[in-house]
Write a protein that holds these residues in place. Sequence first.
Motif: not given
Length: 158
Positions: A131-138, A153-158
């Motif tokens: 589904q392409g879901h991406k959690d924010p993570y460091d 930092r990766h995938n910051p919340p929108a």
Amino acid sequence: MNSATINRRLLLGAAVFIGSGGAACAQSRRPRNLVVYKTPTCPCCDGWIAHMRQAGFMATVNVLPDLRPIRIARGFPDALASCHTGLIDGYLVEGHVPAADVIRLLSERPTAVGLAVPGMPLGSPGMETPQGHKDPYDTLLVLRSGASRVFARHNPPA
């Protein structure tokens, strides 16, 4: 000598100069030899290894029943452990660390044990979802003291 001969010689000389500069750059780049340790039951590790290979790393894989001794021998804290451990150029890379972060680590060469992405965040390399879901993570830089700080930092919340 006429101007056509001089122009050909200049063109040939420039081509040789440019060509040899490219070869020197290619030869001066250090190989990205990555040794990966993983357990036999972890399929997401294979996804991370494929990600690293696609980024130009030469990955050698070793399957072990327990990775803790590798981390302990290098002073890596258990609290930041994940499902696979990589070793590259004196650094430990723990978990689903993006290749770009490892490349940056090797370029900057900070005084540290290495990098870690604790846990298994969805959307990190090897943890992609259909589904392409991406959690924010460091990605954390793990210091020799055992402390850590945010490296990327990766995938910051929108």
